[in-house]
Design a protein around this motif. Structure first.
Motif, PDB file in Angstrom:
ATOM      1  N   GLU A  21       9.712  26.987 -81.928  1.00  0.00           N
ATOM      2  CA  GLU A  21      11.122  27.361 -82.004  1.00  0.00           C
ATOM      3  C   GLU A  21      11.476  28.550 -81.126  1.00  0.00           C
ATOM      4  O   GLU A  21      12.658  28.898 -81.012  1.00  0.00           O
ATOM      5  N   SER A  22      10.500  29.183 -80.494  1.00  0.00           N
ATOM      6  CA  SER A  22      10.819  30.200 -79.493  1.00  0.00           C
ATOM      7  C   SER A  22      11.356  29.559 -78.225  1.00  0.00           C
ATOM      8  O   SER A  22      12.015  30.222 -77.415  1.00  0.00           O
ATOM      9  N   ARG A  23      11.104  28.245 -78.071  1.00  0.00           N
ATOM     10  CA  ARG A  23      11.502  27.576 -76.831  1.00  0.00           C
ATOM     11  C   ARG A  23      12.426  26.393 -77.051  1.00  0.00           C
ATOM     12  O   ARG A  23      12.990  25.864 -76.086  1.00  0.00           O
ATOM     13  N   VAL A  24      12.578  25.957 -78.272  1.00  0.00           N
ATOM     14  CA  VAL A  24      13.453  24.814 -78.556  1.00  0.00           C
ATOM     15  C   VAL A  24      14.267  25.114 -79.810  1.00  0.00           C
ATOM     16  O   VAL A  24      13.844  25.898 -80.665  1.00  0.00           O
ATOM     17  N   PRO A  25      15.446  24.487 -79.969  1.00  0.00           N
ATOM     18  CA  PRO A  25      16.166  24.624 -81.233  1.00  0.00           C
ATOM     19  C   PRO A  25      15.344  24.020 -82.374  1.00  0.00           C
ATOM     20  O   PRO A  25      14.511  23.134 -82.149  1.00  0.00           O
ATOM     21  N   PRO A  26      15.546  24.455 -83.601  1.00  0.00           N
ATOM     22  CA  PRO A  26      14.797  23.892 -84.731  1.00  0.00           C
ATOM     23  C   PRO A  26      14.912  22.366 -84.781  1.00  0.00           C
ATOM     24  O   PRO A  26      15.977  21.803 -84.571  1.00  0.00           O
ATOM     25  N   GLY A  27      13.770  21.726 -85.007  1.00  0.00           N
ATOM     26  CA  GLY A  27      13.759  20.281 -85.127  1.00  0.00           C
ATOM     27  C   GLY A  27      13.820  19.540 -83.804  1.00  0.00           C
ATOM     28  O   GLY A  27      14.161  18.354 -83.778  1.00  0.00           O
ATOM     29  N   HIS A  28      13.467  20.219 -82.698  1.00  0.00           N
ATOM     30  CA  HIS A  28      13.528  19.593 -81.377  1.00  0.00           C
ATOM     31  C   HIS A  28      12.184  19.695 -80.660  1.00  0.00           C
ATOM     32  O   HIS A  28      11.298  20.453 -81.056  1.00  0.00           O
ATOM     33  N   VAL A  29      12.061  18.939 -79.598  1.00  0.00           N
ATOM     34  CA  VAL A  29      10.869  18.921 -78.745  1.00  0.00           C
ATOM     35  C   VAL A  29      11.328  19.029 -77.295  1.00  0.00           C
ATOM     36  O   VAL A  29      12.335  18.436 -76.910  1.00  0.00           O
ATOM     37  N   LEU A  30      10.591  19.811 -76.495  1.00  0.00           N
ATOM     38  CA  LEU A  30      10.866  19.914 -75.065  1.00  0.00           C
ATOM     39  C   LEU A  30       9.695  19.314 -74.309  1.00  0.00           C
ATOM     40  O   LEU A  30       8.549  19.741 -74.461  1.00  0.00           O
ATOM     41  N   LEU A  31       9.992  18.326 -73.471  1.00  0.00           N
ATOM     42  CA  LEU A  31       8.988  17.587 -72.724  1.00  0.00           C
ATOM     43  C   LEU A  31       9.195  17.834 -71.229  1.00  0.00           C
ATOM     44  O   LEU A  31      10.329  17.837 -70.756  1.00  0.00           O
ATOM     45  N   GLN A  32       8.097  18.069 -70.500  1.00  0.00           N
ATOM     46  CA  GLN A  32       8.199  18.158 -69.043  1.00  0.00           C
ATOM     47  C   GLN A  32       7.313  17.079 -68.419  1.00  0.00           C
ATOM     48  O   GLN A  32       6.134  16.947 -68.770  1.00  0.00           O
ATOM     49  N   VAL A  33       7.899  16.302 -67.511  1.00  0.00           N
ATOM     50  CA  VAL A  33       7.193  15.218 -66.840  1.00  0.00           C
ATOM     51  C   VAL A  33       7.200  15.484 -65.342  1.00  0.00           C
ATOM     52  O   VAL A  33       8.249  15.774 -64.756  1.00  0.00           O
ATOM     53  N   GLY A  34       6.036  15.389 -64.715  1.00  0.00           N
ATOM     54  CA  GLY A  34       5.937  15.509 -63.270  1.00  0.00           C
ATOM     55  C   GLY A  34       5.913  14.130 -62.641  1.00  0.00           C
ATOM     56  O   GLY A  34       5.013  13.332 -62.897  1.00  0.00           O
ATOM     57  N   VAL A  35       6.919  13.825 -61.830  1.00  0.00           N
ATOM     58  CA  VAL A  35       7.066  12.503 -61.230  1.00  0.00           C
ATOM     59  C   VAL A  35       6.859  12.606 -59.725  1.00  0.00           C
ATOM     60  O   VAL A  35       7.444  13.471 -59.068  1.00  0.00           O
ATOM     61  N   ARG A  36       6.043  11.701 -59.176  1.00  0.00           N
ATOM     62  CA  ARG A  36       5.745  11.734 -57.741  1.00  0.00           C
ATOM     63  C   ARG A  36       6.841  11.017 -56.935  1.00  0.00           C
ATOM     64  O   ARG A  36       6.565  10.114 -56.146  1.00  0.00           O
ATOM     65  N   ILE A  37       8.071  11.421 -57.149  1.00  0.00           N
ATOM     66  CA  ILE A  37       9.199  10.830 -56.428  1.00  0.00           C
ATOM     67  C   ILE A  37      10.142  11.965 -56.039  1.00  0.00           C
ATOM     68  O   ILE A  37      10.636  12.679 -56.914  1.00  0.00           O
ATOM     69  N   PRO A  38      10.407  12.172 -54.749  1.00  0.00           N
ATOM     70  CA  PRO A  38      11.343  13.230 -54.351  1.00  0.00           C
ATOM     71  C   PRO A  38      12.771  12.848 -54.706  1.00  0.00           C
ATOM     72  O   PRO A  38      13.109  11.660 -54.778  1.00  0.00           O
ATOM     73  N   PRO A  39      13.638  13.822 -54.938  1.00  0.00           N
ATOM     74  CA  PRO A  39      15.004  13.528 -55.394  1.00  0.00           C
ATOM     75  C   PRO A  39      15.828  12.728 -54.396  1.00  0.00           C
ATOM     76  O   PRO A  39      16.764  12.040 -54.796  1.00  0.00           O
ATOM     77  N   HIS A  40      15.489  12.777 -53.088  1.00  0.00           N
ATOM     78  CA  HIS A  40      16.295  12.002 -52.140  1.00  0.00           C
ATOM     79  C   HIS A  40      15.930  10.515 -52.187  1.00  0.00           C
ATOM     80  O   HIS A  40      16.616   9.700 -51.584  1.00  0.00           O
ATOM     81  N   PHE A  41      14.854  10.148 -52.911  1.00  0.00           N
ATOM     82  CA  PHE A  41      14.525   8.742 -53.102  1.00  0.00           C
ATOM     83  C   PHE A  41      15.076   8.191 -54.417  1.00  0.00           C
ATOM     84  O   PHE A  41      15.320   6.993 -54.533  1.00  0.00           O
ATOM     85  N   ALA A  42      15.226   9.047 -55.389  1.00  0.00           N
ATOM     86  CA  ALA A  42      15.738   8.612 -56.699  1.00  0.00           C
ATOM     87  C   ALA A  42      16.515   9.763 -57.319  1.00  0.00           C
ATOM     88  O   ALA A  42      15.973  10.853 -57.502  1.00  0.00           O
ATOM     89  N   HIS A  43      17.773   9.534 -57.637  1.00  0.00           N
ATOM     90  CA  HIS A  43      18.598  10.581 -58.230  1.00  0.00           C
ATOM     91  C   HIS A  43      17.998  11.020 -59.564  1.00  0.00           C
ATOM     92  O   HIS A  43      17.507  10.197 -60.337  1.00  0.00           O
ATOM     93  N   PRO A  44      18.001  12.333 -59.841  1.00  0.00           N
ATOM     94  CA  PRO A  44      17.423  12.813 -61.099  1.00  0.00           C
ATOM     95  C   PRO A  44      17.956  12.101 -62.341  1.00  0.00           C
ATOM     96  O   PRO A  44      17.195  11.870 -63.296  1.00  0.00           O
ATOM     97  N   GLU A  45      19.233  11.739 -62.356  1.00  0.00           N
ATOM     98  CA  GLU A  45      19.765  11.041 -63.531  1.00  0.00           C
ATOM     99  C   GLU A  45      19.082   9.695 -63.728  1.00  0.00           C
ATOM    100  O   GLU A  45      18.844   9.268 -64.860  1.00  0.00           O
ATOM    101  N   ARG A  46      18.762   9.027 -62.623  1.00  0.00           N
ATOM    102  CA  ARG A  46      18.055   7.752 -62.723  1.00  0.00           C
ATOM    103  C   ARG A  46      16.640   7.962 -63.246  1.00  0.00           C
ATOM    104  O   ARG A  46      16.124   7.151 -64.032  1.00  0.00           O
TER     105      ARG A  46
END
Length: 310
Positions: free
Chosen positions: A204-229
């Motif tokens: 809870e020092s890094r997320v609101p109560p009852g939440h999870v924060l996930l970080q994923v490293g993707v081998r795709i540069p943003p000019h090939f795939a928009h971050p929203e996609r």
């Protein structure tokens, strides 16, 4: 005698400046970006403390030097699907940058690049992109290899040749915040070559109560795939019952140098270091290893080598 000039204001360059400050050796630091710290940046958004760069690391990394730079080892547990012993900084990885920057009293030059390095009359010369020429009594180069190669073409051409076409992996870091109830199990992804890593925290020092924060490293540069996609794609593969309540993407061109992953890396770097002129040090993730602790130690050791010859 001229100052030591540090080229590069990322984690290693700042560690070198910190050590030179401690040793009372005059220095100047040049950084091409607007801010110090390289890819490392932490900020709070929508109740989540998000890292744009390195997020988690192994618990067995040697952080015994933290009190020396004014930090306590304030870590929280972190997780991935491989059950590795991971951890993260409670206040974000930015805590390292803040601690190293705080005591720095030398001259800091932002948004300036070094075009080339030379040597004349027992001093080093730096040609800056704005046409100015600086002299230096010693150099600590803490820049990515693809820039270092260009700078060393005159000063140490054999070294520059060894850095030619230095390879990097392309990593876009996607941060996803979920409600715990929307995840049917711990975050898990099918194996995929396009996915370099993923890990998460629920402290809870890094997320609101009852939440999870996930970080994923993707081998795709943003000019090939928009971050929203990318966010939509990762959400679909995650199988959560509701969309993420928060998302953030970050891209750093030199995020993951490939040679440190290879068994011959140490031998290659010893050969490279042997080509350096006296009073020139080379340090950073491209030459010393990928872990945050290794990169800080590399900067400190580079400063000590220069100090011993000062």
């Amino acid at each position: 005698m001229r100052d030591v000039v540090i080229i590069g204001g990322g984690l290693t360059g700042l560690a070198a400046a910190f050590e030179l400050e401690r040793l009372k050796i005059p220095y100047r630091l040049i950084e091409v970006k607007r801010r110090l710290g390289g890819s490392i940046h932490s900020e709070r958004r929508d109740g989540f403390l998000v890292d744009s760069g390195p997020f988690t690391f192994h618990q067995d990394d040697d952080w015994s030097f933290l009190p020396d730079i004014g930090l306590e080892p304030d870590f929280i547990p972190a997780y991935d699907s491989h059950d590795r012993a991971l951890t993260a900084f409670r206040g974000g990885t930015q805590a390292l940058i803040d601690a190293l920057t705080k005591p720095i009293g030398g001259t800091l030059i932002h948004r300036m690049a070094v075009s080339s390095l030379g040597e004349s009359a027992g001093q080093f010369t730096l040609c800056l992109e704005n046409g100015l020429i600086w002299n230096a009594g010693a150099l600590i180069v803490a820049a990515p290899a693809r820039h270092t190669e260009r700078m060393f073409r005159t000063l140490a051409p054999e070294l520059a040749l060894k850095l030619l076409d230095y390879p990097y992996d392309t990593i876009t870091r996607i941060n996803l915040g979920y409600r715990e109830d929307d995840l049917t199990s711990d975050p898990s992804f099918p194996w995929d070559m396009a996915m370099a890593f993923y890990s998460w925290v629920d402290d809870e020092s890094r997320v609101p109560p009852g939440h999870v924060l996930l970080q994923v490293g993707v081998r795709i540069p943003p000019h090939f795939a928009h971050p929203e996609r990318l966010v939509d794609h990762l959400h679909e593969r995650l199988g959560a019952t509701a969309p993420p309540v928060f998302s953030h993407s970050a891209y750093w061109e030199d995020a993951d140098p490939l040679p440190p992953h290879f068994p011959e890396f140490s031998d290659q770097m010893r050969e490279l270091q042997a080509l350096l002129p006296e009073k020139v040090a080379l340090a950073g993730s491209d030459y010393d290893g990928l872990s945050l602790a290794e990169r800080i130690r590399a900067g400190q050791q580079a400063a000590r080598r220069i100090a011993a010859r000062w």
